[in-house]
Design an enzyme around this catalytic site. Structure first.
Site, PDB file in Angstrom:
ATOM      1  N   TYR A  14      -1.861  -0.553  10.861  1.00  0.00           N
ATOM      2  CA  TYR A  14      -2.022  -1.254   9.299  1.00  0.00           C
ATOM      3  C   TYR A  14      -0.867  -0.880   8.887  1.00  0.00           C
ATOM      4  O   TYR A  14      -0.487  -1.679   8.324  1.00  0.00           O
ATOM      5  CB  TYR A  14      -3.277  -0.923   9.208  1.00  0.00           C
ATOM      6  CG  TYR A  14      -3.193  -0.532   7.892  1.00  0.00           C
ATOM      7  CD1 TYR A  14      -3.648  -2.318   6.795  1.00  0.00           C
ATOM      8  CD2 TYR A  14      -2.655  -0.222   6.940  1.00  0.00           C
ATOM      9  CE1 TYR A  14      -3.675  -2.381   5.428  1.00  0.00           C
ATOM     10  CE2 TYR A  14      -3.314  -0.253   4.936  1.00  0.00           C
ATOM     11  CZ  TYR A  14      -3.709  -1.769   5.259  1.00  0.00           C
ATOM     12  OH  TYR A  14      -3.325  -1.717   4.145  1.00  0.00           O
ATOM     13  N   LYS A  46       2.067  -3.167   6.937  1.00  0.00           N
ATOM     14  CA  LYS A  46       2.227  -3.648   5.675  1.00  0.00           C
ATOM     15  C   LYS A  46       3.907  -3.414   5.653  1.00  0.00           C
ATOM     16  O   LYS A  46       4.872  -4.089   4.442  1.00  0.00           O
ATOM     17  CB  LYS A  46       1.494  -2.668   4.783  1.00  0.00           C
ATOM     18  CG  LYS A  46      -0.184  -3.122   5.166  1.00  0.00           C
ATOM     19  CD  LYS A  46      -0.323  -4.499   5.172  1.00  0.00           C
ATOM     20  CE  LYS A  46      -0.175  -4.920   2.685  1.00  0.00           C
ATOM     21  NZ  LYS A  46       0.125  -5.997   2.799  1.00  0.00           N
ATOM     22  N   THR A  60       0.395  -1.650  -0.092  1.00  0.00           N
ATOM     23  CA  THR A  60       0.129  -0.122  -0.537  1.00  0.00           C
ATOM     24  C   THR A  60       0.616   1.198  -0.142  1.00  0.00           C
ATOM     25  O   THR A  60       2.026   1.474   0.431  1.00  0.00           O
ATOM     26  CB  THR A  60      -0.740  -0.004   1.309  1.00  0.00           C
ATOM     27  OG1 THR A  60      -1.810   1.559   1.095  1.00  0.00           O
ATOM     28  CG2 THR A  60      -0.394  -0.299   2.726  1.00  0.00           C
ATOM     29  N   ASP A  61       0.287   2.528  -0.565  1.00  0.00           N
ATOM     30  CA  ASP A  61       1.101   3.734  -0.629  1.00  0.00           C
ATOM     31  C   ASP A  61       0.951   4.668   0.998  1.00  0.00           C
ATOM     32  O   ASP A  61       2.068   5.306   1.169  1.00  0.00           O
ATOM     33  CB  ASP A  61       0.096   4.599  -1.289  1.00  0.00           C
ATOM     34  CG  ASP A  61      -1.287   4.956  -1.033  1.00  0.00           C
ATOM     35  OD1 ASP A  61      -1.648   4.296   0.149  1.00  0.00           O
ATOM     36  OD2 ASP A  61      -1.809   5.872  -1.705  1.00  0.00           O
ATOM     37  N   GLU A  62      -0.142   3.953   2.096  1.00  0.00           N
ATOM     38  CA  GLU A  62       0.726   4.415   3.661  1.00  0.00           C
ATOM     39  C   GLU A  62       1.948   3.542   3.429  1.00  0.00           C
ATOM     40  O   GLU A  62       1.896   4.580   4.754  1.00  0.00           O
ATOM     41  CB  GLU A  62      -0.549   2.987   3.875  1.00  0.00           C
ATOM     42  CG  GLU A  62      -2.741   3.923   3.443  1.00  0.00           C
ATOM     43  CD  GLU A  62      -3.241   4.031   4.492  1.00  0.00           C
ATOM     44  OE1 GLU A  62      -2.474   3.200   5.681  1.00  0.00           O
ATOM     45  OE2 GLU A  62      -4.322   3.436   3.891  1.00  0.00           O
TER      46      GLU A  62
HETATM   47  P1  NAD Z   1      -9.482  -7.314   2.187  1.00  0.00           P
HETATM   48  O1  NAD Z   1     -10.055  -7.154   3.423  1.00  0.00           O
HETATM   49  O2  NAD Z   1     -10.828  -6.700   1.577  1.00  0.00           O
HETATM   50  O3  NAD Z   1      -9.321  -8.712   1.837  1.00  0.00           O
HETATM   51  C1  NAD Z   1      -8.264  -9.528   2.469  1.00  0.00           C
HETATM   52  C2  NAD Z   1      -8.745 -11.034   2.584  1.00  0.00           C
HETATM   53  O4  NAD Z   1      -6.935 -11.415   3.258  1.00  0.00           O
HETATM   54  C3  NAD Z   1      -9.603 -11.234   2.876  1.00  0.00           C
HETATM   55  O5  NAD Z   1     -10.133 -11.995   1.779  1.00  0.00           O
HETATM   56  C4  NAD Z   1      -9.496 -12.570   3.905  1.00  0.00           C
HETATM   57  O6  NAD Z   1      -9.647 -13.459   4.834  1.00  0.00           O
HETATM   58  C5  NAD Z   1      -7.926 -12.855   3.830  1.00  0.00           C
HETATM   59  N1  NAD Z   1      -7.506 -12.731   4.944  1.00  0.00           N
HETATM   60  C6  NAD Z   1      -6.478 -11.646   6.419  1.00  0.00           C
HETATM   61  N2  NAD Z   1      -6.067 -12.642   7.350  1.00  0.00           N
HETATM   62  C7  NAD Z   1      -5.372 -13.914   6.708  1.00  0.00           C
HETATM   63  C8  NAD Z   1      -4.235 -15.243   6.610  1.00  0.00           C
HETATM   64  N3  NAD Z   1      -4.546 -14.937   8.096  1.00  0.00           N
HETATM   65  N4  NAD Z   1      -4.453 -16.011   6.245  1.00  0.00           N
HETATM   66  C9  NAD Z   1      -4.825 -15.699   4.703  1.00  0.00           C
HETATM   67  N5  NAD Z   1      -6.304 -15.223   4.620  1.00  0.00           N
HETATM   68  C10 NAD Z   1      -6.476 -14.360   4.964  1.00  0.00           C
HETATM   69  O7  NAD Z   1      -8.682  -6.587   1.495  1.00  0.00           O
HETATM   70  P2  NAD Z   1      -8.500  -5.835   0.452  1.00  0.00           P
HETATM   71  O8  NAD Z   1      -8.730  -4.669   0.501  1.00  0.00           O
HETATM   72  O9  NAD Z   1      -8.827  -6.923  -1.125  1.00  0.00           O
HETATM   73  O10 NAD Z   1      -6.604  -5.895   0.224  1.00  0.00           O
HETATM   74  C11 NAD Z   1      -5.711  -6.982   0.112  1.00  0.00           C
HETATM   75  C12 NAD Z   1      -4.000  -6.746   0.224  1.00  0.00           C
HETATM   76  O11 NAD Z   1      -4.231  -4.977  -1.003  1.00  0.00           O
HETATM   77  C13 NAD Z   1      -3.977  -6.569   1.199  1.00  0.00           C
HETATM   78  O12 NAD Z   1      -2.753  -6.576   0.970  1.00  0.00           O
HETATM   79  C14 NAD Z   1      -3.650  -4.608   1.360  1.00  0.00           C
HETATM   80  O13 NAD Z   1      -2.867  -4.940   2.533  1.00  0.00           O
HETATM   81  C15 NAD Z   1      -3.538  -4.044   0.142  1.00  0.00           C
HETATM   82  N6  NAD Z   1      -3.805  -2.967  -0.324  1.00  0.00           N
HETATM   83  C16 NAD Z   1      -5.024  -2.231  -0.668  1.00  0.00           C
HETATM   84  C17 NAD Z   1      -5.878  -1.817  -1.047  1.00  0.00           C
HETATM   85  C18 NAD Z   1      -7.103  -1.055  -0.441  1.00  0.00           C
HETATM   86  O14 NAD Z   1      -8.032  -0.059  -1.165  1.00  0.00           O
HETATM   87  N7  NAD Z   1      -8.364  -1.660  -0.309  1.00  0.00           N
HETATM   88  C19 NAD Z   1      -4.957  -0.960  -1.775  1.00  0.00           C
HETATM   89  C20 NAD Z   1      -3.341  -0.638  -1.744  1.00  0.00           C
HETATM   90  C21 NAD Z   1      -2.964  -1.589  -1.550  1.00  0.00           C
HETATM   91  O1  DAU Z   2      -3.800   3.792   0.285  1.00  0.00           O
HETATM   92  C1  DAU Z   2      -4.262   2.903   0.327  1.00  0.00           C
HETATM   93  C2  DAU Z   2      -5.152   1.944   1.605  1.00  0.00           C
HETATM   94  O2  DAU Z   2      -6.809   2.540   1.285  1.00  0.00           O
HETATM   95  C3  DAU Z   2      -5.224   0.950   1.656  1.00  0.00           C
HETATM   96  O3  DAU Z   2      -3.547   0.269   1.616  1.00  0.00           O
HETATM   97  C4  DAU Z   2      -6.176   0.153   2.997  1.00  0.00           C
HETATM   98  O4  DAU Z   2      -5.951  -0.952   3.138  1.00  0.00           O
HETATM   99  C5  DAU Z   2      -7.853   0.719   2.229  1.00  0.00           C
HETATM  100  O5  DAU Z   2      -8.803   0.792   3.367  1.00  0.00           O
HETATM  101  C6  DAU Z   2      -7.387   2.537   2.713  1.00  0.00           C
HETATM  102  O6  DAU Z   2      -6.791   2.794   3.721  1.00  0.00           O
HETATM  103  P1  DAU Z   2      -8.054   4.247   4.473  1.00  0.00           P
HETATM  104  O7  DAU Z   2      -7.854   4.284   5.467  1.00  0.00           O
HETATM  105  O8  DAU Z   2      -7.385   4.843   2.944  1.00  0.00           O
HETATM  106  O9  DAU Z   2      -9.278   3.603   3.060  1.00  0.00           O
HETATM  107  P2  DAU Z   2     -10.678   3.912   4.107  1.00  0.00           P
HETATM  108  O10 DAU Z   2     -11.985   3.232   2.643  1.00  0.00           O
HETATM  109  O11 DAU Z   2     -10.775   3.137   5.258  1.00  0.00           O
HETATM  110  O12 DAU Z   2     -11.381   4.963   4.232  1.00  0.00           O
HETATM  111  C7  DAU Z   2     -11.058   6.290   3.066  1.00  0.00           C
HETATM  112  C8  DAU Z   2     -11.047   7.939   3.721  1.00  0.00           C
HETATM  113  O13 DAU Z   2     -12.220   8.460   4.210  1.00  0.00           O
HETATM  114  C9  DAU Z   2     -10.107   7.927   4.737  1.00  0.00           C
HETATM  115  O14 DAU Z   2      -8.964   9.762   5.052  1.00  0.00           O
HETATM  116  C10 DAU Z   2     -11.396   7.731   5.992  1.00  0.00           C
HETATM  117  C11 DAU Z   2     -12.651   8.661   5.044  1.00  0.00           C
HETATM  118  N1  DAU Z   2     -13.952   8.331   5.751  1.00  0.00           N
HETATM  119  C12 DAU Z   2     -13.832   6.756   5.785  1.00  0.00           C
HETATM  120  C13 DAU Z   2     -15.124   5.738   6.623  1.00  0.00           C
HETATM  121  C14 DAU Z   2     -15.001   4.571   6.410  1.00  0.00           C
HETATM  122  C15 DAU Z   2     -14.573   9.011   6.024  1.00  0.00           C
HETATM  123  O15 DAU Z   2     -14.418  10.236   5.745  1.00  0.00           O
HETATM  124  N2  DAU Z   2     -15.760   8.134   6.231  1.00  0.00           N
HETATM  125  C16 DAU Z   2     -16.357   6.993   6.813  1.00  0.00           C
HETATM  126  O16 DAU Z   2     -17.127   6.310   7.119  1.00  0.00           O
END
Ligand code: NAD
Ligand code: DAU
Length: 332
Positions: free
Chosen positions: A148, A152, A121-123
């Site tokens: 989190y 990562k 992630t960019d975080e």
């Molecule tokens: P998600 O929470 O929707 O899915 C995560 C999956 O991992 C789930 O199916 C969960 O059951 C599984 N999991 C959790 N613990 C586990 C374990 N111990 N063993 C096996 N499986 C396990 O997450 P997502 O949003 O699909 O993110 C997927 C990946 O992408 C993560 O590594 C996250 O850090 C990264 N990522 C997410 C975003 C985003 O915007 N969602 C952006 C950049 C990177």
């Molecule tokens: O940048 C990549 C990341 O993006 C991933 O690594 C994470 O897995 C993914 O969850 C996401 O993280 P954020 O914390 O940015 O996403 P989230 O959807 O939780 O929130 C997005 C923005 O919106 C953040 O600034 C918090 C805000 N927010 C979130 C929720 C759930 C609100 O204002 N209201 C809300 O109800």
């Protein structure tokens, strides 16, 4: 890529990746997923049984991971605890899955000499000021803010060390905020869409000026496939689609697309340590590997995402009540 092991393939990005791979290639896919609250088996419905298998188990289970890595030609590692708000309440599963799980996987990959692509992630870079013209690049210093993002960042460091010290053929990608179908309703965009469907108002943390750099999940997964095929082991690629927008404007667009008044928003408690702004410079990926996003209009991608949640209530309904109860407890 004859057989791919996809960890976390029942979650949001992983399940979209599995659908894409099985639709577009002849590869077989094994998903290893612990089926936590974030997984949804319905996300894997309709996949070809002769090329797809779901194994329920944890990436921390060394024997299981070893046996599955032995079967695979490449591993794409999505599995993680992914939600910042949850990590603030209980960091333990984040350390366990994201750090110990990645370590467990790396040890098996090292034994079997398997190609790895690690999803990050960019975080890991922390945040930028709202008025800072710069964006994250592959050489930006790591500076994570939340449990989190720290977990990562730790997993990335392990992958880099295993690549350098043990010669593991690993690539890493750091992507910005994804949106699209099959995303858990705890996350920002699906939460607001399903709130509006339920007659509730969107919930904005604090003043809503925090900026995220939105990318459609299909564009993220297209980039992952490109890196898997053409990336250089040992390298890190940043994935982003120039989609910077503040949370207030995203909610305004959702309200407009769903026919609701612009002021129908509730401001709720802010997230402790809330990162201000993320912004990705993806020029290395574009220049070296020729990737470009397909979804150039966030508005069109958002409209399609709203349609998906309107048309798939059976997918998200079972998780909505418990998710909102958790937010209510935190005043969010
Ligand atoms: P998600 O929470 O929707 O899915 C995560 C999956 O991992 C789930 O199916 C969960 O059951 C599984 N999991 C959790 N613990 C586990 C374990 N111990 N063993 C096996 N499986 C396990 O997450 P997502 O949003 O699909 O993110 C997927 C990946 O992408 C993560 O590594 C996250 O850090 C990264 N990522 C997410 C975003 C985003 O915007 N969602 C952006 C950049 C990177
Ligand atoms: O940048 C990549 C990341 O993006 C991933 O690594 C994470 O897995 C993914 O969850 C996401 O993280 P954020 O914390 O940015 O996403 P989230 O959807 O939780 O929130 C997005 C923005 O919106 C953040 O600034 C918090 C805000 N927010 C979130 C929720 C759930 C609100 O204002 N209201 C809300 O109800």
């Amino acid at each position: 890529m004859a057989t791919l092991l996809v960890t976390g393939g029942a979650g949001f990005i992983g399940s979209n990746f599995v659908h894409r791979v099985l639709e577009r290639t002849d590869s077989s896919v094994i998903v290893l997923d612990a089926m936590t609250y974030a997984a949804n088996e319905a996300s894997l419905a309709g996949l070809p049984a002769d090329r797809f298998r779901l194994v329920r188990g944890s990436v921390c289970d060394a024997d299981l991971v070893d046996a599955l890595v032995a079967e695979a030609d490449a591993v794409v590692h999505f599995a993680a605890e992914s939600h910042n708000d949850n990590s603030l309440e209980d960091p333990y599963p984040f350390v366990d899955t994201n750090i110990v799980g990645t370590f467990t996987l790396l040890q098996a990959i090292r034994r079997h000499g398997t190609r790895l692509h690690h999803i990050s992630t960019d975080e890991v870079y922390g945040d930028l000021a709202l008025d800072d013209p710069s964006r994250f690049t592959p050489t930006t210093r790591y500076n994570p803010s939340s449990p989190y993002s720290a977990s990562k960042a730790s997993s990335d460091m392990l992958v880099r060390a295993w690549a350098r010290s043990y010669g593991v053929a690993a690539t890493i990608s750091n992507c910005s905020n994804n949106y699209g179908p099959r995303q858990h309703v705890e996350k920002f965009i699906p939460r607001q869409i399903t709130n509006i469907i339920d007659g509730l108002r969107p919930r904005l943390y604090g003043a809503g000026l925090n900026v995220r750099d939105w990318i459609h999940v299909d564009d993220h997964n297209a980039a992952v496939w490109t890196i898997l095929e053409h990336g250089t082991p040992g390298e890190t690629y940043l994935i982003g689609a120039d989609g910077e927008m503040n949370n207030r404007d995203v909610i305004a667009m959702i309200l407009e697309l769903m026919g609701e008044p612009a002021d129908a928003v509730d401001h709720v408690n802010d997230r402790p340590g809330h990162d201000l702004r993320y912004a990705i410079d993806s020029s290395k990926l574009r220049a070296e590997l020729g990737w470009a996003p397909h979804y150039t209009s966030f508005r069109d991608g958002l409209r399609a995402t709203i349609d998906w949640y309107r048309g798939h209530e059976e997918w998200w309904r079972p998780m909505k009540r418990a998710t909102e109860a958790g937010y209510a407890r935190r005043g969010q």
